[in-house]
Write a protein that holds these residues in place. Structure first.
Motif, PDB file in Angstrom:
ATOM      1  N   MET A   1       0.838  -1.204   0.000  1.00  0.00           N
ATOM      2  CA  MET A   1       0.000   0.000   0.000  1.00  0.00           C
ATOM      3  C   MET A   1       0.867   1.246   0.000  1.00  0.00           C
ATOM      4  O   MET A   1       1.913   1.287   0.651  1.00  0.00           O
ATOM      5  N   LEU A   2       0.398   2.254  -0.756  1.00  0.00           N
ATOM      6  CA  LEU A   2       1.024   3.583  -0.708  1.00  0.00           C
ATOM      7  C   LEU A   2      -0.065   4.605  -0.418  1.00  0.00           C
ATOM      8  O   LEU A   2      -1.204   4.453  -0.883  1.00  0.00           O
ATOM      9  N   LEU A   3       0.285   5.622   0.336  1.00  0.00           N
ATOM     10  CA  LEU A   3      -0.690   6.680   0.633  1.00  0.00           C
ATOM     11  C   LEU A   3      -0.383   7.909  -0.206  1.00  0.00           C
ATOM     12  O   LEU A   3       0.750   8.113  -0.642  1.00  0.00           O
ATOM     13  N   HIS A   4      -1.414   8.714  -0.442  1.00  0.00           N
ATOM     14  CA  HIS A   4      -1.246   9.939  -1.241  1.00  0.00           C
ATOM     15  C   HIS A   4      -2.027  11.086  -0.622  1.00  0.00           C
ATOM     16  O   HIS A   4      -2.865  10.880   0.258  1.00  0.00           O
ATOM     17  N   ALA A   5      -1.764  12.298  -1.099  1.00  0.00           N
ATOM     18  CA  ALA A   5      -2.435  13.497  -0.581  1.00  0.00           C
ATOM     19  C   ALA A   5      -3.862  13.598  -1.109  1.00  0.00           C
ATOM     20  O   ALA A   5      -4.204  13.031  -2.146  1.00  0.00           O
ATOM     21  N   GLY A   6      -4.666  14.363  -0.383  1.00  0.00           N
ATOM     22  CA  GLY A   6      -5.981  14.755  -0.862  1.00  0.00           C
ATOM     23  C   GLY A   6      -7.040  13.692  -0.680  1.00  0.00           C
ATOM     24  O   GLY A   6      -6.814  12.662  -0.035  1.00  0.00           O
TER      25      GLY A   6
ATOM     26  N   GLY B   1      -1.885  18.631  -2.455  1.00  0.00           N
ATOM     27  CA  GLY B   1      -1.284  18.409  -1.138  1.00  0.00           C
ATOM     28  C   GLY B   1      -2.243  18.495   0.039  1.00  0.00           C
ATOM     29  O   GLY B   1      -3.287  19.138  -0.012  1.00  0.00           O
ATOM     30  N   ASP B   2      -1.835  17.826   1.116  1.00  0.00           N
ATOM     31  CA  ASP B   2      -2.595  17.860   2.371  1.00  0.00           C
ATOM     32  C   ASP B   2      -2.260  19.083   3.204  1.00  0.00           C
ATOM     33  O   ASP B   2      -2.804  19.251   4.302  1.00  0.00           O
ATOM     34  N   SER B   3      -1.334  19.927   2.734  1.00  0.00           N
ATOM     35  CA  SER B   3      -0.824  20.987   3.595  1.00  0.00           C
ATOM     36  C   SER B   3      -1.892  22.019   3.965  1.00  0.00           C
ATOM     37  O   SER B   3      -1.697  22.775   4.920  1.00  0.00           O
ATOM     38  N   ALA B   4      -3.035  22.015   3.232  1.00  0.00           N
ATOM     39  CA  ALA B   4      -4.116  22.934   3.598  1.00  0.00           C
ATOM     40  C   ALA B   4      -4.735  22.570   4.947  1.00  0.00           C
ATOM     41  O   ALA B   4      -5.577  23.310   5.461  1.00  0.00           O
ATOM     42  N   ILE B   5      -4.286  21.466   5.538  1.00  0.00           N
ATOM     43  CA  ILE B   5      -4.717  21.163   6.911  1.00  0.00           C
ATOM     44  C   ILE B   5      -4.233  22.271   7.856  1.00  0.00           C
ATOM     45  O   ILE B   5      -4.860  22.518   8.892  1.00  0.00           O
ATOM     46  N   THR B   6      -3.141  22.954   7.471  1.00  0.00           N
ATOM     47  CA  THR B   6      -2.672  24.058   8.322  1.00  0.00           C
ATOM     48  C   THR B   6      -3.687  25.202   8.305  1.00  0.00           C
ATOM     49  O   THR B   6      -3.970  25.792   9.337  1.00  0.00           O
TER      50      THR B   6
ATOM     51  N   VAL C   1     -15.262  22.831   9.527  1.00  0.00           N
ATOM     52  CA  VAL C   1     -14.445  22.120   8.538  1.00  0.00           C
ATOM     53  C   VAL C   1     -13.300  21.423   9.272  1.00  0.00           C
ATOM     54  O   VAL C   1     -12.585  22.055  10.054  1.00  0.00           O
ATOM     55  N   THR C   2     -13.133  20.117   9.029  1.00  0.00           N
ATOM     56  CA  THR C   2     -12.064  19.371   9.714  1.00  0.00           C
ATOM     57  C   THR C   2     -10.910  19.027   8.781  1.00  0.00           C
ATOM     58  O   THR C   2      -9.848  18.615   9.263  1.00  0.00           O
ATOM     59  N   ALA C   3     -11.109  19.142   7.468  1.00  0.00           N
ATOM     60  CA  ALA C   3      -9.978  18.929   6.551  1.00  0.00           C
ATOM     61  C   ALA C   3     -10.243  19.609   5.221  1.00  0.00           C
ATOM     62  O   ALA C   3     -11.379  19.631   4.727  1.00  0.00           O
ATOM     63  N   MET C   4      -9.196  20.199   4.666  1.00  0.00           N
ATOM     64  CA  MET C   4      -9.178  20.627   3.267  1.00  0.00           C
ATOM     65  C   MET C   4      -7.931  19.977   2.678  1.00  0.00           C
ATOM     66  O   MET C   4      -6.853  20.049   3.279  1.00  0.00           O
ATOM     67  N   ALA C   5      -8.088  19.323   1.530  1.00  0.00           N
ATOM     68  CA  ALA C   5      -6.940  18.618   0.949  1.00  0.00           C
ATOM     69  C   ALA C   5      -7.117  18.524  -0.560  1.00  0.00           C
ATOM     70  O   ALA C   5      -8.252  18.489  -1.063  1.00  0.00           O
ATOM     71  N   ARG C   6      -5.991  18.525  -1.274  1.00  0.00           N
ATOM     72  CA  ARG C   6      -6.025  18.521  -2.735  1.00  0.00           C
ATOM     73  C   ARG C   6      -5.213  17.334  -3.255  1.00  0.00           C
ATOM     74  O   ARG C   6      -4.122  17.068  -2.762  1.00  0.00           O
ATOM     75  N   ASN C   7      -5.736  16.662  -4.277  1.00  0.00           N
ATOM     76  CA  ASN C   7      -4.955  15.562  -4.853  1.00  0.00           C
ATOM     77  C   ASN C   7      -4.405  15.909  -6.239  1.00  0.00           C
ATOM     78  O   ASN C   7      -3.940  15.030  -6.962  1.00  0.00           O
ATOM     79  N   GLY C   8      -4.498  17.179  -6.608  1.00  0.00           N
ATOM     80  CA  GLY C   8      -3.980  17.594  -7.916  1.00  0.00           C
ATOM     81  C   GLY C   8      -5.024  17.495  -9.012  1.00  0.00           C
ATOM     82  O   GLY C   8      -4.806  17.928 -10.150  1.00  0.00           O
ATOM     83  N   VAL C   9      -6.179  16.914  -8.687  1.00  0.00           N
ATOM     84  CA  VAL C   9      -7.303  16.821  -9.625  1.00  0.00           C
ATOM     85  C   VAL C   9      -8.551  17.388  -8.943  1.00  0.00           C
ATOM     86  O   VAL C   9      -9.283  18.176  -9.512  1.00  0.00           O
ATOM     87  N   GLU C  10      -8.720  16.991  -7.692  1.00  0.00           N
ATOM     88  CA  GLU C  10      -9.887  17.440  -6.936  1.00  0.00           C
ATOM     89  C   GLU C  10      -9.497  18.048  -5.598  1.00  0.00           C
ATOM     90  O   GLU C  10      -8.497  17.679  -4.993  1.00  0.00           O
ATOM     91  N   PHE C  11     -10.355  18.966  -5.177  1.00  0.00           N
ATOM     92  CA  PHE C  11     -10.264  19.555  -3.845  1.00  0.00           C
ATOM     93  C   PHE C  11     -11.244  18.794  -2.964  1.00  0.00           C
ATOM     94  O   PHE C  11     -12.376  18.551  -3.372  1.00  0.00           O
TER      95      PHE C  11
END
Lengths: 465, 465
Positions: A90-95, A347-352, A300-310
């Protein structure tokens, strides 16, 4: 009579266009937008959701979030601590969730790199066909208590920051920051990138873990609070937190053997101004997850982007994602690059920002405007505007230029819909082609669609329709 | 007629008292003060001095000062590098010249401590009678190319920062900062203080010197420029410069043997947020001394306090001091202390303000207001007011909250006399009894008298009278 004799004074609540031609000194333009971005149905739902029960749930949720005091305790291999990551390949990814086939260039590149790093394949072609075949599961970091910047790819053998809330024993995790240049998180996977990851696995991770074991845990809230008084905003500017942390840990690192490894680690920390970013992210993830599933809360508990969707998550709807297509950031590009080169936001960095840092804490960081554009007064205006959509200032994050009031924290879906003000995210810009890396930085707003979807789901969950 | 029908609008250029009773909305109060603090004779001299030749000399002087790029190259025993300090038994002190008999408590304590440290005496009583006897010469640091904070006592065996301008080979020196608490610079001289000084002489100094030899020199202007974007003002707040410097040097320090010494040095740097202050001071001293003796220039080249008198030096009058009695700082006191405990203002650290840092760069440091009093907008107002008395912004010291304009730098005696605005000095407050230490921090203004004296001397030198 006086309106004829004394001249016209105009108060405009609509488009500025409508008062064009009236001298600007005579116009007071109100910053008003139609509620729910003009969606009458959602506006009606939002009004119905805006109840004392919601207020109570939100007060409870923000209180819980702001009381979390995340501690950085260990740096361990992901396989050992991140739940589920060692179940098969398994690999994990952002968003939010996304299938391999639909992923953007940098994320595909990062997954190829992680496959090589894990020795599941010998060549990039082999890695790609392995990923094509579906034999490697890909899941969001967020589903495993983790976060990662940009592509956010996390592999089982990678070391992760272990952040915990001692009061309830919960954990959050983040990968270790590789630095700038050719790095996995921007989709690069050549020899240089893989060797660095191997060094991080074999040397950096273990040395940092032994350091923390010997030094004791780090109170991240206090570290970031101090960094905010030193020009960091906890997302795109991390030089203060990185310098404070390095200075504090250096004596303990220097005491470890072999000294060549200790020196290499100190060199790495001296050369990476963003090292503290991933710690800030894990801390924000741990804090926000404390509110996951609080019934009726519109936080809101998370905002995250995978490069295609927010993707957006809201307390009252738990682990559900509200998603929509995402665009590229508008900002300052490094020489030789422009908007046409930019990958959609990633990226997941919008968690900040979800926590009240980054774009929300811009006022603390006038110097960042030279990196993302705008002026120091724009930075203050940005923070001020985020007050309109948040539940309250974060008491542990005072912003000196705002007279030490706390950074606006805790985005409320209903406030976003009411004001039409969208969360500001202070983000890096990746090249759309895997491996080229960061080509700029700038400000993006979260897309309105996810707030509309969230309101519909929140209403449905409460039988409002 | 309209002044009777439309109400009164008052513009007041004098004391606010005079328009008391007029509603404040109707008063525009100009910040005007009589020139030369009301001294008509000096006002006339200042007018005569205000010529194109003076402008030319000042433009030359500020250009020379701002182009100096001080490099921190070595840490050596004072006896080896500070001119004249090893001629017989000599100790240096802060501020303008003052005899042992007239010195304040903290300075006497520091000299007693330095005498013990040098093993010239075995007990404090013996040290005191040795100093009483005049067998130890005491001279200002400033007369030996050096500067020291608070008592500023420098003994031959102490290690000093060696700062140089490679373009002309000049040097400046400063003692190493001991940290807070019971320290020599506040007049303490017990066992703990002397042991620390011995450790600094035997371990800290040599390790830092070997570090710089191996790492290369440090560009101080660039270090401080970066620290200004991280909330330092280069005088009372030095946590950013200290952290940046430590993080940069840590790998080199960790590589030195014996490792126990390297670790002790890293621990010391981790625990002393003011370590970079003395480097900032030596850098300012080197820069300002570049203008020493520039004929006709009214640029201030030094402000320094010995705890009894305030001293001013001006480019056009070279090494001459203009002095007057000095009072205690007004500021925030640590719990248990008040103005009645405060020593009159003390130390060479006002060389940082002379350069355009400290009180002049307050805008960069909103967080410092929690230490010295006031609000972040007071800090910006302070910097703004210093523009009125300075020759120009320092291009290497941009202040992010002021839209990156340079910190006001280069105090002009004539501008001070013209505006009545006095230089602001961001200072620590020492207890008047030797050895108790720092009891607060605050803002002081330089006393007007020294500017009057300077104008008289400048005029005399040019045959204006």
């Amino acid at each position: 009579m006086s309106i004829f004799n004394e001249g016209l004074q105009v108060v405009n609540v609509g488009l500025p266009l409508i008062v064009e031609g009236v001298p600007s000194g005579q116009v007071t333009q109100l910053d008003w937008r139609p509620p729910a971005f003009g969606d009458a149905e959602v506006a009606r739902l939002a009004l119905a959701l805006d109840s004392p029960e919601t207020d109570e749930a939100n007060a409870n949720a923000i209180g819980i979030v702001q009381r979390v005091r995340p501690q950085l305790t260990r740096v361990r291999p992901a396989s050992e601590v991140v739940p589920g990551i060692a179940d098969g390949r398994m690999l994990l990814h952002a968003g939010p969730p996304i299938e391999w086939e639909r992923m953007c260039g940098p994320m595909r590149g990062a997954l190829i790199g992680a496959t090589l790093f894990e020795n599941w394949a010998e060549t990039p072609e082999e890695a790609e066909s392995l990923l094509d075949s579906g034999q490697i599961k890909v899941e969001p970091c967020h589903h495993h208590g983790a976060v990662g910047p940009m592509a956010g790819v996390l592999a089982p053998s990678m070391p992760v920051f272990v952040v915990t809330d001692p009061s309830d024993g919960r954990f959050a995790f983040a990968s270790l920051n590789e630095g700038l240049g050719k790095v996995l998180r921007f989709g690069a996977y050549d020899e240089e990138v893989i060797s660095r990851l191997v060094w991080m696995r074999d040397i950096l991770g273990p040395i940092l873990d032994r350091t923390l074991q010997s030094f004791g845990s780090i109170d991240i809230t206090s570290l970031i609070g101090q960094a905010l008084s030193m020009g960091d905003e906890g997302h795109n500017r991390n030089v203060a937190a990185t310098s404070l942390l390095t200075r504090r840990l250096a004596p303990t690192i220097a005491a470890l053997e072999p000294s060549s490894d200790a020196i290499a680690v100190l060199n790495f920390l001296a050369g990476n101004d963003h090292f503290a970013l991933n710690i800030s992210m894990a801390s924000a993830k741990l804090s926000m997850d404390a509110a996951l599933g609080i019934d009726k809360s519109t936080l809101v508990t998370a905002m995250a982007r995978n490069g295609v969707e927010f993707g957006l998550r809201v307390a009252g709807t738990g682990e559900q994602w509200f998603t929509t297509a995402v665009g590229p950031a508008d900002g300052l590009f490094f020489p030789g690059y422009g908007p046409e080169d930019a990958n959609p936001d990633l990226g997941d960095s919008a968690i900040t920002e979800t926590m009240g840092l980054g774009g929300f804490a811009m006022a603390a960081s006038p110097a960042i405007t030279q990196f993302v554009g705008g002026t120091p007064s724009d930075a203050i205006a940005a923070t001020r505007s985020m007050r309109r959509i948040t539940l309250g200032p974060h008491p542990a994050y005072p912003l000196p230029p705002m007279n030490f009031t706390g950074s606006p924290s805790g985005i409320d879906v209903l406030k976003v819909l009411d004001t039409g003000v969208l969360p500001l995210i202070n983000t890096g810009i990746a090249h759309k082609t895997a491996g080229i890396g960061q080509i700029g930085a700038g400000i993006v707003t979260a897309p309105p669609e996810v707030f509309l979807s969230a309101a519909r789901a929140l209403a449905k969950a409460r039988g409002i329709g």
